[in-house]
Write an enzyme that holds these catalytic residues in place. Sequence first.
Site, short mmCIF file in Angstrom:
data_model
loop_
_atom_site.label_atom_id
_atom_site.label_comp_id
_atom_site.label_asym_id
_atom_site.label_seq_id
_atom_site.Cartn_x
_atom_site.Cartn_y
_atom_site.Cartn_z
CB SER A 561 22.93 18.59 12.63
OG SER A 561 21.61 18.13 12.72
CG ASP A 646 18.23 24.91 12.22
OD1 ASP A 646 17.33 24.13 11.84
OD2 ASP A 646 19.26 24.52 12.80
CG HIS A 678 19.91 22.08 10.04
ND1 HIS A 678 19.89 22.28 11.41
CD2 HIS A 678 20.43 20.83 9.87
CE1 HIS A 678 20.35 21.21 12.03
NE2 HIS A 678 20.68 20.31 11.12
#
Length: 702
Positions: A561, A646, A678
């Site tokens: 991320s 995601d 994600h």
Amino acid sequence: MKKIHFKPAALLLLSLMAFSSGKGAQAATGAIAIDTALTKEEIAKGILTPEIMWKFGRVGAPSLSPDGQQVVYPISYYNLKENKGVTNLYLLSTKGGEPKKITDEKGSESNPAWSKDGKTIYFLSTREGGSQLWKYTLENGAMTKLSSLDGDINGFQISPDGQKIAYATDVKLQKVTGKEVYPEMEKSNVMIFDNLMYRHWDSWEDGAYSHIFVADFKNNTIEGAIDINKDQTWDTPMATDYDIAEVQWSPDSKKIVFATKPLTCRQYATSTNSDILVYNIESKTTENISSDNAGYDRYPTFSPDGKTIAWWSMKTDGYESDQKRLFLMDVATGVKTYATAGFDQNIETYTWSNDSKTIYFTSGIQGTEQVFKIDVAKKAITQLTKGYHDYTACSFNNGVLVGQKMSIKMSSEIFRIDIKTGKETQLTFTNANIYRHIKMAETQERWVTTTDGKKMLVWVILPVNFDANKKYPALLYCQGGPQSTVSQFWSFRWNFQIMAANDYVIVAPNRRGVPSFGQEWNAQISGDYSGQNIKDYLSAIDDVKKEPWVDANHLGCVGASYGGYSTYFLAGNHEKRFKAFIAHNGMFNLESFYAATEETFFANHDLGGPYWDKSNAVAQRSFANSPHRFVQNWDSPIMVIVGGRDFRIPYTEGLQAYNAAKLRQIPAKLLVFPEETHFVTKPQNAVIWQREFFGWLDKWLK
């Protein structure tokens, strides 16, 4: 439960991507075989492996009985071969002893709630298909199904007098698919949108919204349900958590207080302005009590005496990581008090004392998560627990306080906490059979001086069986968030223990832009992604690599991320420090990220605004320092990992990075998980993730 299937263009073997939100429980599982025993080979080896990680029982948040004498809590177990898991409920005395398993593997259970007399536990179960309300009677151990609604119950709260129930279920309000708009085209799979927020985190909008229904609950039957969110095209409880804890009854059972975000379309995508509403059962009217605040207002509760409503509040619209401040409102006068004024940390989970005089809450402080208490009248805050650990939930009743605690060396367990001294007593030992045979690595607390002269906490996790006379490759761990503490967390993917078991030193900095070190430290990163926090990363690795037991010629950099963004950025700005990189679902091209992500408020706040606003100096600096602008400097092997579902950081970000590396003839590898989000959550996918992760690092760092 939102679920839309569609077939995109043929890209990277993505033949089918199924998108579903966490809204609603999983389907009936049937009986799943659970085996947590270690093999002789695993015991002989004595270190943590991906396969052992999936034998752990994963303990959920505790719920105390009204008399404080018992606690019910969930544990999730997984079957690696079957590639699925199941969650069941356990009952335990708060004085200790052996837990009693009260449900079985025929379905998954969630949302346990006690009856006022403590004789019954209500819960949701999938054991007969869908998610419906059940009860467990303590006297005889009987389980009884109480509902058979057409749709799933996503969460519930029973009124204190036991006469009513509030529950969440999905209501279809809009036509989205081609066959809904054009019924004669029944084989079409197109989706049609004309506004923003058409997808969120991991799900495409399907035209159904979570609503709260209030119904009579006499004789354990649900009758006369009323939709208190009728015709509202937003979710209550709020997406993407859909947490029924954001819906609470008043002690007299005459009102319901709840949090919701009453926005749609472009406003929903660009704002965090949620509100606290109070619904009157008798008049069927709703009052907004937080309309004066522009940011998030969430997790409201009534005090046990009914005189006060508490909730946590963020001041700034669009800033999802603003300080979580505890507010109290006098129900009679409507006067609000900022109860944690002067406290420079966040309030996370919280629970009232029975006499309404004290609130116990969890909060981060210097890279840990501790339990605090606040004297409601005096507004005096006291820290109860101390040590290297994270408390992530707490529950109080009749003088007894229990919490859910984890650390870098231990996955979550339930502890009892003395409310006067803070002394902790471990109640559950869910994974003792594993810890008995598996050696855990040691963690060092290290304070590193940053380039601007401040002190930064860095966790250094040493390899299992550490020998100071040897040299080990080291990994710089880049945290996601970006405003997420590198605390004493236990992760079942980014797990420091399994990295240490593979003979790596892990360097985990609490760089600029993480909570628990005050609001100034936390806020600094916004609009400065390529700035001070990147310098902090390099300060951390440069400090630790001086140790004689670190092989400074074999350093790696990994993250997901925002940590993936950091990895991409450092790949082009590391001055030969690192020999290998791994980026999972990271932001690579900030312009394409801005245009594709769904919660636009996040990108607006953290990047400063849209890339087309040429008059915005902060935004232009952010986009000018996008990682993709430094690919010409890449000189080290990189592995890229993406999830097809995601929507926060779309998988195309990773494809761009991988393609760029290959076109520049940089050694590169791509992992595509078409049905993961994600995060990687499916057992077999997660094991492959770990094998590829260490396969890549071992190839270049050992």
